[in-house]
Design a protein around this motif. Structure first.
Motif, PDB file in Angstrom:
ATOM      1  N   ARG A 135       0.907  -1.075   0.068  1.00 14.00           N
ATOM      2  CA  ARG A 135       0.085  -0.087  -0.093  1.00 14.00           C
ATOM      3  C   ARG A 135       0.947   1.201  -0.072  1.00 14.00           C
ATOM      4  O   ARG A 135       0.458   2.276  -0.671  1.00 14.00           O
ATOM      5  N   ALA A 136       1.912   1.072   0.876  1.00 15.52           N
ATOM      6  CA  ALA A 136       2.737   2.414   0.920  1.00 15.52           C
ATOM      7  C   ALA A 136       3.582   2.527  -0.600  1.00 15.52           C
ATOM      8  O   ALA A 136       3.743   3.742  -0.798  1.00 15.52           O
ATOM      9  N   ALA A 137       3.986   1.510  -1.223  1.00 18.23           N
ATOM     10  CA  ALA A 137       4.505   1.558  -2.461  1.00 18.23           C
ATOM     11  C   ALA A 137       3.659   2.369  -3.654  1.00 18.23           C
ATOM     12  O   ALA A 137       3.910   3.118  -4.389  1.00 18.23           O
ATOM     13  N   SER A 138       2.487   1.640  -3.546  1.00 19.93           N
ATOM     14  CA  SER A 138       1.545   2.124  -4.555  1.00 19.93           C
ATOM     15  C   SER A 138       1.289   3.613  -4.241  1.00 19.93           C
ATOM     16  O   SER A 138       1.148   4.492  -5.209  1.00 19.93           O
ATOM     17  N   SER A 139       0.852   3.899  -3.038  1.00 21.52           N
ATOM     18  CA  SER A 139       0.758   5.363  -2.729  1.00 21.52           C
ATOM     19  C   SER A 139       1.909   6.296  -2.976  1.00 21.52           C
ATOM     20  O   SER A 139       1.694   7.460  -3.467  1.00 21.52           O
ATOM     21  N   CYS A 140       3.239   5.892  -2.869  1.00 19.24           N
ATOM     22  CA  CYS A 140       4.178   6.734  -3.272  1.00 19.24           C
ATOM     23  C   CYS A 140       4.288   6.792  -4.560  1.00 19.24           C
ATOM     24  O   CYS A 140       4.582   8.029  -5.012  1.00 19.24           O
ATOM     25  N   LEU A 159      16.093  10.705 -11.104  1.00 17.41           N
ATOM     26  CA  LEU A 159      15.407  10.100  -9.996  1.00 17.41           C
ATOM     27  C   LEU A 159      14.682   8.908 -10.429  1.00 17.41           C
ATOM     28  O   LEU A 159      14.811   7.639  -9.962  1.00 17.41           O
ATOM     29  N   VAL A 160      13.811   8.979 -11.494  1.00 20.50           N
ATOM     30  CA  VAL A 160      12.922   7.744 -12.270  1.00 20.50           C
ATOM     31  C   VAL A 160      13.821   6.737 -12.373  1.00 20.50           C
ATOM     32  O   VAL A 160      13.633   5.484 -12.556  1.00 20.50           O
ATOM     33  N   ALA A 161      15.046   7.300 -13.436  1.00 19.14           N
ATOM     34  CA  ALA A 161      15.867   6.144 -13.891  1.00 19.14           C
ATOM     35  C   ALA A 161      16.489   5.468 -12.780  1.00 19.14           C
ATOM     36  O   ALA A 161      16.569   3.954 -12.895  1.00 19.14           O
ATOM     37  N   THR A 162      16.825   6.068 -11.692  1.00 19.52           N
ATOM     38  CA  THR A 162      17.558   5.420 -10.549  1.00 19.52           C
ATOM     39  C   THR A 162      16.432   4.235  -9.908  1.00 19.52           C
ATOM     40  O   THR A 162      16.825   3.060  -9.707  1.00 19.52           O
ATOM     41  N   LEU A 163      15.463   4.844  -9.842  1.00 16.69           N
ATOM     42  CA  LEU A 163      14.238   3.730  -9.068  1.00 16.69           C
ATOM     43  C   LEU A 163      13.894   2.764  -9.810  1.00 16.69           C
ATOM     44  O   LEU A 163      13.517   1.456  -9.485  1.00 16.69           O
ATOM     45  N   ARG A 164      13.731   3.128 -11.232  1.00 19.79           N
ATOM     46  CA  ARG A 164      13.258   1.912 -12.213  1.00 19.79           C
ATOM     47  C   ARG A 164      14.436   0.976 -12.232  1.00 19.79           C
ATOM     48  O   ARG A 164      13.995  -0.401 -12.356  1.00 19.79           O
ATOM     49  N   ALA A 165      15.664   1.279 -12.337  1.00 19.81           N
ATOM     50  CA  ALA A 165      16.611   0.359 -12.419  1.00 19.81           C
ATOM     51  C   ALA A 165      16.949  -0.374 -11.021  1.00 19.81           C
ATOM     52  O   ALA A 165      17.308  -1.764 -11.139  1.00 19.81           O
ATOM     53  N   SER A 212      14.618  -1.217  -8.653  1.00 19.59           N
ATOM     54  CA  SER A 212      13.326  -1.632  -8.347  1.00 19.59           C
ATOM     55  C   SER A 212      12.423  -2.214  -9.207  1.00 19.59           C
ATOM     56  O   SER A 212      11.710  -1.354  -9.864  1.00 19.59           O
ATOM     57  N   ASP A 213      12.337  -3.453  -9.348  1.00 24.07           N
ATOM     58  CA  ASP A 213      11.416  -4.081 -10.261  1.00 24.07           C
ATOM     59  C   ASP A 213       9.782  -3.489  -9.751  1.00 24.07           C
ATOM     60  O   ASP A 213       8.860  -3.278 -10.580  1.00 24.07           O
ATOM     61  N   ALA A 214       9.602  -3.281  -8.504  1.00 25.52           N
ATOM     62  CA  ALA A 214       8.258  -3.237  -8.134  1.00 25.52           C
ATOM     63  C   ALA A 214       8.091  -1.601  -8.552  1.00 25.52           C
ATOM     64  O   ALA A 214       7.077  -1.223  -8.898  1.00 25.52           O
ATOM     65  N   PHE A 215       8.850  -0.930  -8.473  1.00 19.59           N
ATOM     66  CA  PHE A 215       8.574   0.485  -8.700  1.00 19.59           C
ATOM     67  C   PHE A 215       8.526   0.500 -10.172  1.00 19.59           C
ATOM     68  O   PHE A 215       7.513   1.308 -10.685  1.00 19.59           O
TER      69      PHE A 215
END
Length: 306
Positions: free
Chosen positions: A168-173, A193-199, A201-204
């Motif tokens: 839930r926290a991940a979806s909300s974030c 930031l988005v590139a770092t998060l995508r690389a 975390s598969d969930a992100f």
């Protein structure tokens, strides 16, 4: 008065209030009009004199955002005046994303410090954590870094432990990041930031691809701090008028309940001890509710619960 004429009145007032010295023009002798002349404004803004005249006279009612931005630069408009100019021109104004993390003014810092029983922090449009009060710093001690909220949720090992309902926290974030930052497509800080998060975390990456949009407003969260156990907080996200696009987030708990007592225990604890308590926490607590003390890893004894 029609709204398009209000734009003309606004421009005339700002032109009259802007001197030649303000924009670096040489003034040769007395001027017949206060402030700048129309031809000077037009030249500085990169539009024709006829077009600018029609704007002031209300005969041109749909200027582009580029024109409004150019005029705002000429007149030295601040964020609130720029937002007002956009509204008069029937345009949707989006706060610009600062090129670097912006400092938080002392009045807001003092306000957060005046709430010792609430964990308060300031987020910018890409969820960088710009400032925290003492309780927020102690609440977030399990994290290696508190530079960015999305990185805390998705890239820090403490994330799945700290956020009891991590999904839930991940979806909300992600939905909040979409709501506050997606309008800044192309901004270097946002893209990095988005590139770092995508690389990292598969969930992100999966949630980002879903394009859910939901700004942070108010809700409740179930948290777990290894020093005191489970904490249920109510949060409110408030727009900071002095920093358009930024939010003040406030975590509170029922002062008479177990969560309130645990927050007070955190507030009274030594930061070094809290960091030590969080070392080695690597698995999410299981079972129970936000008011259940029966979680592993608690290190502080909370008055009235032992």
């Amino acid at each position: 008065m029609a709204k398009q004429n209000e734009l003309g009145s606004f421009l005339r007032a700002k032109r009259a209030a802007t001197s030649a010295d303000d924009v670096g023009l040489r003034s040769l002798g007395p001027r017949r009009v206060p402030g700048l002349r129309r031809d000077e404004v037009a030249s500085l803004a990169g539009v024709s004199v006829d077009y600018y005249t029609r704007l002031e006279q209300g005969r041109e009612t749909r200027p582009s955002a580029q024109v409004i931005d150019a005029l705002a630069h000429v007149f030295g408009l601040g964020p609130q005046e720029r937002r007002h100019a956009y509204s008069l021109a029937h345009l949707l104004w989006t706060p610009p994303l600062p090129a670097a993390r912006a400092p938080v003014g002392s009045p807001l810092v003092e306000l957060m410090d005046a709430w010792p029983d609430a964990a308060c922090f300031v987020l910018d449009p890409i969820l960088d954590v710009l400032e925290m009060n003492s309780l927020a710093r102690k609440l977030f001690t399990p994290f290696r870094s508190t530079a960015n909220l999305a990185s805390m949720v998705f890239l820090d090992p403490a994330g799945p432990v700290f956020y009891t309902d991590w999904q839930r926290a991940a979806s909300s974030c992600v939905a909040n990041l979409r709501a506050t930052a997606d309008v800044h497509v192309g901004a270097t800080r946002r893209e990095e930031l988005v590139a770092t998060l995508r690389a990292g975390s598969d969930a992100f990456a999966r949630l980002w691809s879903a394009h859910e949009v939901q700004p942070k407003t108010h809700d409740s969260k179930e948290l777990f701090h290894p020093a005191v156990g489970a904490i249920t907080v109510r949060f409110d996200a408030l727009e900071v008028s002095a920093m358009p696009g930024h939010q003040l987030v406030v975590y509170r708990a029922d002062p008479a309940g177990a969560s309130g007592r645990r927050l007070r225990a955190l507030a009274a604890a030594d930061t070094a001890s809290l960091r030590a308590a969080g070392t080695g926490a690597s698995s999410s607590p299981s079972g129970g509710t936000g008011e259940d003390l029966g979680r592993p890893g608690t290190a502080l004894e909370v008055a009235g619960e032992q």
